[in-house]
Structure formats: C-alpha cells, structure tokens
Scaffold this motif. Structure first.
Motif, short mmCIF file in Angstrom:
data_model
loop_
_atom_site.label_atom_id
_atom_site.label_comp_id
_atom_site.label_asym_id
_atom_site.label_seq_id
_atom_site.Cartn_x
_atom_site.Cartn_y
_atom_site.Cartn_z
N LYS A 1 0.84 -1.18 0.00
CA LYS A 1 0.00 0.00 0.00
C LYS A 1 0.88 1.24 0.00
CE LYS A 1 -4.22 -1.57 0.02
NZ LYS A 1 -5.18 -1.20 -1.05
N GLY B 1 -3.61 4.05 0.61
CA GLY B 1 -4.27 3.89 -0.67
C GLY B 1 -3.33 3.39 -1.75
N GLU B 2 -3.61 3.85 -2.99
CA GLU B 2 -2.86 3.44 -4.17
C GLU B 2 -2.31 4.67 -4.88
OE1 GLU B 2 -2.34 0.33 -4.72
OE2 GLU B 2 -3.82 -0.53 -3.34
N ARG C 1 -5.03 7.68 -4.52
CA ARG C 1 -6.43 7.45 -4.18
C ARG C 1 -6.49 6.71 -2.86
NH1 ARG C 1 -5.98 6.70 -9.75
NH2 ARG C 1 -7.35 8.08 -11.00
N ALA C 2 -7.17 7.29 -1.87
CA ALA C 2 -7.28 6.68 -0.54
C ALA C 2 -8.31 5.56 -0.54
CB ALA C 2 -7.64 7.74 0.50
N ASP C 3 -8.06 4.54 0.29
CA ASP C 3 -8.98 3.42 0.43
C ASP C 3 -10.08 3.69 1.45
OD1 ASP C 3 -7.37 2.08 -1.36
OD2 ASP C 3 -6.30 0.92 0.18
N HIS C 4 -10.02 4.80 2.17
CA HIS C 4 -10.90 5.03 3.30
C HIS C 4 -11.38 6.48 3.28
CE1 HIS C 4 -7.55 7.16 5.30
NE2 HIS C 4 -6.81 6.27 4.66
#
Length: 401
Positions: free
Chosen positions: A124, A147-148, A155-158
């Motif tokens: 990550k 994120g990625e 781009r955040a995952d949360h």
C-alpha cells in the motif's frame, strides 16, 4: 556519498524559497563536495507560485516503476503531486484531499511512500499530511492516508480521518528516502512540539527537540489496515548497565515499582499486563518526583481510552492548553503491551505493537524518579506479567568523553 572512484556524487537539495514579500516557491541547490558547500541553481525557481499563500514543503523521491521524479507539495489544504524527468522542469499530475481528511488548519509536510502489509505480499501507499491547528488533542498533529498511487494520482482506500499520533507533540514528521539497499525499513522522525505552545516551553539555551526515530509498518486490524510505529532497533546502542525487572506480580491498590532503584532520567520501559473483572474499572501509571511533580496515565477499560494528565508537570510553562488532559483511543480488551521512552522532558508511548501512539512533552521541577502502578478497585485481578526498566545513556558527550 563517495563513488568507488573516490569522487563525491552530486547532491541536490530541493526546498521552499520564500521572498521578503512571503511568496513561496520551490528551488534547487547542488553540491559536488559531499555537502560541504552548495551552489544555487541558476534557473531557480523550478516551480513558481501560482499566487497562493501556502505553497511549500516539497518531498521528492525517484519513482522507479514510472522512471520519473515525484514531488509531493503542500498547497493550502490539499496535496499536489508533480512529476519530472530532470528535477528542473515540473508538471502538475494531480491534487488530493479537498474532500478527505481533517481540515481544521493548513496542511504541511507531505510524505508519500510504499509499505508492505505485515504477513502478506500486499503493498500500500501511505501519504502523511501534517495539519495545524486541528489535531485530535488540539493544535498540531499528523494525519495519514492509506491507498494506491499510479505515478500520477493517489487514491485513498478510506474516508475516515486516521491520526498518526494522538499525543500533542509529534508534528511535521517525514521519512528517510534512499535507505541502503540492505535496509528495507521506513524510518520517520518528527518535531517534538506543538505550535500552540512551542514559544512558551521553558528551555534554554536551545528550544525544541526531535522524536526518537521510529520504524513504520502496516498491520491488518479489525478496523482495517493501520500504520504502526516502533523505536528503531539501534536504541540498543544506548543501553546502559543492567535493567530492573518485575515479573508475575499482582497489583493491589498501589505499588511503587521503583522501590529498589530510582527511575533513571533517561530510560526505556517495557510493560505487559492483563486483567480480569475490570470491565468498568481503570488503572494508572504515575511518574512522580520528590517535590510533588506528577505525570499520570490512566487506562480506562470502560472507554478503551488512555487519559494523560500533565497538569502537575507544567513547571514554568504559561499556556493553558498545555495542561489540558490528553485522550488517546487504545484497545484494552485483551490487556496491554507498552514501550515507553522517558527522557528529561518527554515521554514517547508505543502500545500494542505500536498501533497506538502518544508523544508528549512535560516540564517538572525535579526529575521524575518514581513509578507507581495502581488500580481503582481492589477486588479485581490485575496481573503485571513483566516490567523492564532499561537505563539509557545520553547522546550528548560529556566533558570526560
């Protein structure tokens, strides 16, 4: 850095240049003698300010996958990403954070880097962003995003705000880039203070300090993937003399755990404890001096929270916020494992494999030489499985050395 031929490899410094009219832009300087002297690049600035008040704090790294340089830049309350092939010409790639994270103050000191999730092959990207004011306990703090990153966009995952450290005194931390190929660690160091009272701290002739370097990691938790912190292993080089041990000891009301030895001015404390029948109870650690100074840590099992009271260790600091109680969320369901680094005027706390973190300053009239553990209910079963107090030597050289 010296090449195998004995020549110094070029060094490049990328920094924010501020004019007398407070206009911030990004500039370069270079060194060909190992950093002994520096020359300003004649084409400065390499990234001009588009008429913004806050346009600063470049963190640059080489993106091996996409064969380009990446710059993370703090711009008001967002992070902008730029890319370059030569460090001199920069192109805006994307912007992040306008609708995510905490926005109680200006964003500063971004840092973007990859980390592997412990026990998996998953990688990550982590974006650190410091904010002032707007921290969870007032004033300065650092949030992070997981994120990625595809070379242009993060781009955040949360969507929830994640805080790196719930203590009030860990700000603007960044990590070392270009670690030796034999060392895969990601190591961070931060400024150990808070802009709410930095000018009021009663120290002389110097003011301020940095945190102890921490190794960062990622762990899968019940709440999702979270950042972890541990003091770097090199702390062992500071170990001084034998340590004091307590093992398998029941705590009833209050025990003085340094009854055999005064608590060293500089030390590492490791503690492992568990309990039964304490769902609505709390227990505390209290560091104290012979003249009434006290730094109190209360662990509330009911609220899964650590409350730190430094109102009695605010000697000669005239700032009301400094004495406010500090609240740190912490999982106390299955007991606790703690590592604490105690210095002359700071305490750095790492709990439960470094998933909970609190960094704080304190100012006592005399050294905190006693450590007490206590519980608020004598009918519960509190087991201290292990406590180790390891003295640490100072990094400062004495006259005799």
């Amino acid at each position: 850095m010296v090449s195998p031929q004995g020549h110094h490899l070029p060094l490049v410094a990328i920094f924010t240049n501020c004019t007398m009219h407070n206009v911030q832009s990004q500039s370069l300087a270079y060194s060909t003698d190992g950093g002994e002297s520096w020359q300003m690049y004649e084409g400065n600035p390499v990234l001009t300010n588009p008429e913004l008040a806050d346009f600063r704090d470049p963190k640059v790294f080489w993106d091996e996958q996409h064969q380009q340089w990446i710059m993370s830049l703090a711009v008001d309350q967002v992070i902008q990403f730029y890319h370059s092939s030569d460090l001199k010409q920069w192109t805006l790639s994307s912007e992040f954070g306008r609708d995510l994270g905490a926005h109680g103050g200006v964003w500063e000191c971004p840092d973007l880097f990859p980390l592997k999730v412990e026990g998996t092959g998953l990688q990550k990207w982590i974006l650190l962003v410091s904010i002032n004011p707007g921290g969870p306990n007032g004033g300065s703090a650092t949030q992070y995003f997981i994120g990625e990153f595809d070379g242009k966009h993060f781009r955040a995952d949360h969507t929830e705000t994640l805080w790196m450290d719930y203590g009030p005194d860990n700000y603007a931390g960044v990590t070392w880039s270009d670690m030796p190929s034999t060392d895969s660690r990601r190591i961070l160091i931060g400024w150990m203070s808070n802009w709410e009272y930095a000018k009021d701290t009663p120290t002389a002739p110097w003011r301020g300090a940095m945190t102890f370097p921490r190794e960062l990691g990622l762990q899968q938790t019940e709440q999702g993937i979270r950042l972890t912190h541990q003091p770097v292993g090199e702390i062992e080089h500071l170990f001084l003399g034998p340590s004091l041990h307590h093992q398998e000891r029941k705590i009833i009301n209050k025990d003085n755990l340094t009854e055999q030895l005064c608590l060293p001015e500089h030390c590492q404390i490791k503690l492992h404890a568990s309990w039964q029948n304490m769902a609505s109870s709390s227990w505390c650690m209290a560091f104290s001096s012979t003249v009434g100074d006290q730094l109190k840590l209360t662990f509330s099992l009911k609220d899964n929270e650590l409350i730190i009271d430094r109102s009695q260790v605010s000697h000669k600091i005239n700032n009301a916020m400094f004495s406010n109680k500090i609240h740190i969320p912490i999982d106390l369901t299955h007991g606790i494992q703690l590592t604490l680094l105690k210095d002359t005027s700071s305490l750095e706390l790492f709990a439960n494999d470094g998933k909970s973190l609190a960094t704080l300053l304190y100012f006592s009239e005399e050294d905190l030489t006693q450590l007490h553990l206590g519980i608020n209910n004598p009918n519960v079963d509190f087991s201290l499985h292990n406590l180790e107090i390891q003295p640490l030597c100072s990094i400062w050289h004495t006259k005799s050395e």
